[in-house]
Design an enzyme around this catalytic site. Structure first.
Site, PDB file in Angstrom:
ATOM      1  N   ASP A 110       0.819  -1.202   0.000  1.00 52.43           N
ATOM      2  CA  ASP A 110       0.000   0.000   0.000  1.00 52.43           C
ATOM      3  C   ASP A 110       0.860   1.263   0.000  1.00 52.43           C
ATOM      4  OD1 ASP A 110      -2.456   1.088  -0.094  1.00 52.43           O
ATOM      5  OD2 ASP A 110      -2.982   0.693   1.986  1.00 52.43           O
ATOM      6  N   GLY A 168       0.113   5.227  -4.571  1.00 55.13           N
ATOM      7  CA  GLY A 168      -0.545   6.466  -4.990  1.00 55.13           C
ATOM      8  C   GLY A 168      -0.028   7.655  -4.195  1.00 55.13           C
ATOM      9  N   TRP A 226       2.797   7.885  -2.592  1.00 58.93           N
ATOM     10  CA  TRP A 226       4.217   8.116  -2.922  1.00 58.93           C
ATOM     11  C   TRP A 226       4.303   9.042  -4.143  1.00 58.93           C
ATOM     12  CZ3 TRP A 226       7.488   7.624  -7.019  1.00 58.93           C
ATOM     13  CH2 TRP A 226       8.863   7.580  -6.760  1.00 58.93           C
ATOM     14  N   ARG A 268      -0.120   8.691 -10.587  1.00 64.29           N
ATOM     15  CA  ARG A 268      -0.211   7.493  -9.736  1.00 64.29           C
ATOM     16  C   ARG A 268       0.529   6.300 -10.340  1.00 64.29           C
ATOM     17  NH1 ARG A 268      -3.938   7.041  -5.834  1.00 64.29           N
ATOM     18  NH2 ARG A 268      -4.033   4.808  -6.094  1.00 64.29           N
ATOM     19  N   GLU A 283     -11.706  -5.772  -5.249  1.00 61.94           N
ATOM     20  CA  GLU A 283     -12.285  -4.415  -5.210  1.00 61.94           C
ATOM     21  C   GLU A 283     -11.551  -3.448  -6.138  1.00 61.94           C
ATOM     22  OE1 GLU A 283     -11.644  -6.233  -2.298  1.00 61.94           O
ATOM     23  OE2 GLU A 283     -13.758  -6.795  -2.299  1.00 61.94           O
ATOM     24  N   ASN A 284     -10.323  -3.811  -6.556  1.00 64.06           N
ATOM     25  CA  ASN A 284      -9.529  -2.865  -7.366  1.00 64.06           C
ATOM     26  C   ASN A 284     -10.114  -2.609  -8.751  1.00 64.06           C
ATOM     27  OD1 ASN A 284      -6.267  -3.823  -6.000  1.00 64.06           O
ATOM     28  ND2 ASN A 284      -7.582  -2.102  -5.461  1.00 64.06           N
ATOM     29  N   ARG A 326     -11.333   0.932  -9.596  1.00 61.86           N
ATOM     30  CA  ARG A 326     -10.447   2.060  -9.904  1.00 61.86           C
ATOM     31  C   ARG A 326     -10.663   2.505 -11.351  1.00 61.86           C
ATOM     32  NH1 ARG A 326      -5.023   1.972  -6.362  1.00 61.86           N
ATOM     33  NH2 ARG A 326      -6.015   1.261  -4.474  1.00 61.86           N
TER      34      ARG A 326
HETATM   35  C1  FPP Z   1      -1.830  -0.046  -3.449  1.00 62.14           C
HETATM   36  O1  FPP Z   1      -1.412   1.313  -3.528  1.00 62.14           O
HETATM   37  C2  FPP Z   1      -1.254  -0.806  -4.549  1.00 62.14           C
HETATM   38  C3  FPP Z   1      -1.969  -1.430  -5.522  1.00 62.14           C
HETATM   39  C4  FPP Z   1      -3.440  -1.409  -5.579  1.00 62.14           C
HETATM   40  C5  FPP Z   1      -1.306  -2.147  -6.620  1.00 62.14           C
HETATM   41  C6  FPP Z   1      -0.064  -2.914  -6.276  1.00 62.14           C
HETATM   42  C7  FPP Z   1       0.542  -3.334  -7.545  1.00 62.14           C
HETATM   43  C8  FPP Z   1       1.856  -3.246  -7.871  1.00 62.14           C
HETATM   44  C9  FPP Z   1       2.921  -2.848  -6.919  1.00 62.14           C
HETATM   45  C10 FPP Z   1       2.302  -3.542  -9.269  1.00 62.14           C
HETATM   46  C11 FPP Z   1       1.927  -4.858  -9.877  1.00 62.14           C
HETATM   47  C12 FPP Z   1       2.293  -6.040  -9.081  1.00 62.14           C
HETATM   48  C13 FPP Z   1       3.273  -6.945  -9.332  1.00 62.14           C
HETATM   49  C14 FPP Z   1       3.402  -8.148  -8.464  1.00 62.14           C
HETATM   50  C15 FPP Z   1       4.216  -6.791 -10.432  1.00 62.14           C
HETATM   51  P1  FPP Z   1      -2.485   2.442  -3.715  1.00 62.14           P
HETATM   52  O2  FPP Z   1      -2.611   2.760  -5.160  1.00 62.14           O
HETATM   53  O3  FPP Z   1      -3.757   2.043  -3.038  1.00 62.14           O
HETATM   54  O4  FPP Z   1      -1.793   3.630  -2.976  1.00 62.14           O
HETATM   55  P2  FPP Z   1      -2.495   4.729  -2.079  1.00 62.14           P
HETATM   56  O5  FPP Z   1      -3.180   3.999  -0.958  1.00 62.14           O
HETATM   57  O6  FPP Z   1      -1.341   5.554  -1.608  1.00 62.14           O
HETATM   58  O7  FPP Z   1      -3.431   5.481  -2.976  1.00 62.14           O
END
Ligand code: FPP
Length: 214
Positions: A2, A5, A7, A15, A49-50, A53
């Site tokens: 997590d 976004g 970062w 994002r 749930e993703n 997005r």
């Molecule tokens: C959560 O951060 C992250 C995700 C929903 C996606 C994670 C996916 C990857 C790191 C890339 C693909 C995976 C692999 C294994 C190659 P967020 O977007 O919810 O961040 P935020 O909470 O700061 O908005």
């Protein structure tokens, strides 16, 4: 994983760049996991749930996943890593399903660390699917459900690490977490690396696990 976004937002970047840096963190963590002798490492890459997005973010995540598997497959194979997917990937595009199946087959006989990637994964969905499968075979008990979970061939879950300061499970390995240790770190996922994994393992080693006994 997590915080991708946030970062990016802190740097006034899109994002998707946070997700790209998130993939770099995946590489560092998988390498460190192998070197530190983990038997299994499960990464929550895409939840049930993703899909809610924006479409461009979903397709960017799919693209990153594809590129990651294509670019890193030989490294997994030479490091004796076995790729496993948890979740229901039948909803994914046919080219991604095929790529995943090829990568799974290529690493199927490997005996080192299992790298499990959770894709279209949600714990509630997994438990419901497992309960249906157990019911179809006969009795529903904790043991028969466990045997039908996507994680049935993984070792028991020892430690869950969630990054970015959120303190909840968000539908991740809820059944398996019954006696797992949990660690919530403030670090954003793109900044995660070997030192955080080492510190997490040291913290795990300090905890006393009693599994309900005393
Ligand atoms: C959560 O951060 C992250 C995700 C929903 C996606 C994670 C996916 C990857 C790191 C890339 C693909 C995976 C692999 C294994 C190659 P967020 O977007 O919810 O961040 P935020 O909470 O700061 O908005």
């Amino acid at each position: 994983m997590d915080g991708n976004g946030r970062w990016a937002k802190r740097r006034h970047l899109p994002r998707v760049l946070g997700h790209q840096r998130g993939v770099e963190a995946v590489r560092r963590t998988v390498r460190a996991g192998v070197e530190l002798g983990l038997s299994a490492l499960t990464l929550y890459a895409f939840s049930t749930e993703n899909w809610r997005r924006p479409e461009d973010e979903v397709s960017a995540l799919m693209g990153l996943l594809k590129r990651f598997i294509m670019a890193d497959l030989e490294e997994f194979a030479s490091n004796n890593i076995r790729l496993k997917i948890i979740g229901d990937i039948s909803a994914f595009a046919p080219d991604i399903i095929e790529l995943i199946e090829q990568a799974r087959a290529r690493t199927a006989d490997n005996t080192g660390m299992v790298m499990a990637i959770a894709l279209n994964y949600g714990s509630q969905d997994e438990i419901a699917r497992a309960a249906r499968a157990a019911a179809a075979k006969g009795e529903i008990t904790p043991e028969t459900i466990s045997a039908e979970l996507d994680t049935a061939d993984l070792p028991p879950l020892d430690l869950i690490i969630r990054t970015s300061g959120e303190v909840r499970l968000s539908n991740f390995l809820m059944w398996q977490a019954a006696y797992a240790e949990m660690l919530f770190l403030d670090v954003l996922w793109p900044d995660f690396g070997r030192e955080h994994l080492e510190e997490a393992m040291a913290e795990y080693a300090r905890r006393e696990r009693r599994f309900g006994g005393r």
